[in-house]
Design a protein around this motif. Structure first.
Motif, mmCIF file in Angstrom:
data_model
loop_
_atom_site.group_PDB
_atom_site.id
_atom_site.type_symbol
_atom_site.label_atom_id
_atom_site.label_comp_id
_atom_site.label_asym_id
_atom_site.label_seq_id
_atom_site.Cartn_x
_atom_site.Cartn_y
_atom_site.Cartn_z
ATOM 1 N N CYS A 61 0.828 -1.211 0.000
ATOM 2 C CA CYS A 61 0.000 0.000 0.000
ATOM 3 C C CYS A 61 0.858 1.255 0.000
ATOM 4 C CB CYS A 61 -0.927 0.001 1.219
ATOM 5 S SG CYS A 61 -2.198 -1.290 1.194
ATOM 6 N N VAL A 62 1.957 1.225 0.741
ATOM 7 C CA VAL A 62 2.891 2.353 0.722
ATOM 8 C C VAL A 62 3.424 2.559 -0.696
ATOM 9 C CG1 VAL A 62 5.140 3.181 1.534
ATOM 10 C CG2 VAL A 62 3.544 2.124 3.140
ATOM 11 N N GLY A 63 3.664 1.446 -1.397
ATOM 12 C CA GLY A 63 4.106 1.529 -2.782
ATOM 13 C C GLY A 63 3.081 2.227 -3.656
ATOM 14 N N LEU A 64 1.793 1.921 -3.448
ATOM 15 C CA LEU A 64 0.739 2.587 -4.206
ATOM 16 C C LEU A 64 0.753 4.091 -3.956
ATOM 17 C CD1 LEU A 64 -2.352 0.224 -3.736
ATOM 18 C CD2 LEU A 64 -0.569 0.121 -5.455
ATOM 19 N N ILE A 65 0.908 4.466 -2.698
ATOM 20 C CA ILE A 65 0.942 5.887 -2.353
ATOM 21 C C ILE A 65 2.129 6.569 -3.015
ATOM 22 C CG2 ILE A 65 1.214 7.526 -0.454
ATOM 23 C CD1 ILE A 65 -0.235 5.485 1.331
ATOM 24 N N LEU A 66 3.287 5.921 -2.996
ATOM 25 C CA LEU A 66 4.482 6.503 -3.598
ATOM 26 C C LEU A 66 4.356 6.630 -5.113
ATOM 27 C CD1 LEU A 66 7.305 4.755 -1.520
ATOM 28 C CD2 LEU A 66 6.489 7.122 -1.358
ATOM 29 N N VAL A 67 3.659 5.685 -5.744
ATOM 30 C CA VAL A 67 3.411 5.811 -7.184
ATOM 31 C C VAL A 67 2.611 7.080 -7.463
ATOM 32 C CG1 VAL A 67 2.174 4.839 -9.149
ATOM 33 C CG2 VAL A 67 3.569 3.361 -7.720
ATOM 34 N N GLY A 68 1.607 7.333 -6.625
ATOM 35 C CA GLY A 68 0.826 8.554 -6.778
ATOM 36 C C GLY A 68 1.665 9.799 -6.567
ATOM 37 N N MET A 124 -4.322 7.775 -7.000
ATOM 38 C CA MET A 124 -3.375 6.735 -6.589
ATOM 39 C C MET A 124 -3.069 6.838 -5.091
ATOM 40 S SD MET A 124 -2.589 4.959 -9.308
ATOM 41 C CE MET A 124 -0.972 4.266 -9.018
ATOM 42 N N VAL A 125 -2.840 8.069 -4.632
ATOM 43 C CA VAL A 125 -2.563 8.268 -3.204
ATOM 44 C C VAL A 125 -3.765 7.840 -2.370
ATOM 45 C CG1 VAL A 125 -2.118 10.005 -1.424
ATOM 46 C CG2 VAL A 125 -0.902 10.124 -3.606
ATOM 47 N N PHE A 126 -4.957 8.213 -2.831
ATOM 48 C CA PHE A 126 -6.177 7.873 -2.088
ATOM 49 C C PHE A 126 -6.393 6.365 -2.035
ATOM 50 C CE2 PHE A 126 -10.761 6.945 -2.153
ATOM 51 C CZ PHE A 126 -11.131 7.494 -0.935
ATOM 52 N N VAL A 127 -6.205 5.689 -3.177
ATOM 53 C CA VAL A 127 -6.388 4.231 -3.219
ATOM 54 C C VAL A 127 -5.396 3.545 -2.281
ATOM 55 C CG1 VAL A 127 -6.103 2.175 -4.673
ATOM 56 C CG2 VAL A 127 -7.388 4.142 -5.525
ATOM 57 N N GLY A 128 -4.132 3.981 -2.323
ATOM 58 C CA GLY A 128 -3.126 3.379 -1.449
ATOM 59 C C GLY A 128 -3.444 3.585 0.023
ATOM 60 N N ALA A 129 -3.849 4.826 0.373
ATOM 61 C CA ALA A 129 -4.185 5.118 1.768
ATOM 62 C C ALA A 129 -5.418 4.342 2.208
ATOM 63 C CB ALA A 129 -4.400 6.624 1.935
ATOM 64 N N LEU A 130 -6.424 4.270 1.332
ATOM 65 C CA LEU A 130 -7.645 3.533 1.669
ATOM 66 C C LEU A 130 -7.357 2.052 1.852
ATOM 67 C CD1 LEU A 130 -10.696 3.691 2.054
ATOM 68 C CD2 LEU A 130 -10.960 3.353 -0.403
#
Length: 206
Positions: A161-168, A184-190
């Motif tokens: 999930c941290v990776g998803l946030i960093l992609v954003g 992307m940040v929202f999806v990762g945080a959610l």
């Protein structure tokens, strides 16, 4: 990865997963992937649409739209599967850790590939942007490995999930579409919050 490349890669993969799920006799694919009828249908339908968008239209506009929609859909399914493994009764067999990671991966790469086709601003951030990119890659690759090594204890999913946030964050730094970056940040945080909720409630361990 452009939207057309994503469509040409994810499309055949999803079609194969759908067909294999239908003929699996009800047994999980590779011992870990769910094969409920709804998921098989989802894989087949989205796979064929991606195949069409990736190979048949002459322009790349449709591929970008389809990749963005498919990415958002799978990101939602990935997050929902963490909190409600049976997707409100749609998948009685229950989505496990491997299913969630596959869906989240399809989601993040679908959204990111659509963003690459829409960029019009020059990249910014220099070395910092590259560092964020390396960190994102390490988390996206290391998260699933850690999850498998720890038996889905939660740490691997959180790293992913941290990776998803960093992609954003990298998308925002790289001159890409800001809406896509924030999605992307929202999806990762959610997804991170969903996994923490799963751990605290002791459900959906997959």
């Amino acid at each position: 990865m452009t939207a057309r490349l994503y469509a040409r890669t994810a499309g055949p993969l999803l079609v194969l997963l759908g067909i294999a799920g239908i003929f699996s006799g009800g047994f999980p694919l590779f011992g870990v992937l769910n094969v409920d009828p709804f998921e098989n249908l989802l894989h087949l339908a989205s796979g064929f649409v991606l195949l069409y968008a990736g190979f048949f239209p002459r322009g790349g506009r449709l591929a970008g739209v389809v990749s963005l929609v498919a990415g958002a859909l799978y990101a939602f399914v990935g997050v929902a599967g963490i909190v409600v493994p049976n997707l409100f009764g749609l998948t009685p067999g229950g989505l496990g850790l491997a299913d969630d990671l596959v869906h989240l991966s399809l989601g993040v790469f679908g959204i990111a590939s659509a963003d690459l086709d829409r960029r019009d601003a020059p990249p910014t951030g220099g070395a910092g942007r590259r560092t964020v990119g390396y960190a994102a890659g390490a988390c996206l690759l290391g998260g699933p490995v850690l999850a498998l090594l720890t038996g889905g204890g939660g740490g691997g999913v959180l790293v992913f999930c941290v990776g998803l946030i960093l992609v954003g964050v990298r998308t925002l730094m790289g001159g890409g579409d800001r809406t896509v970056g924030w999605v992307m940040v929202f999806v990762g945080a959610l997804a991170a919050v969903a996994d923490l909720t799963r751990l605290l409630l002791g459900v959906g361990a997959g």
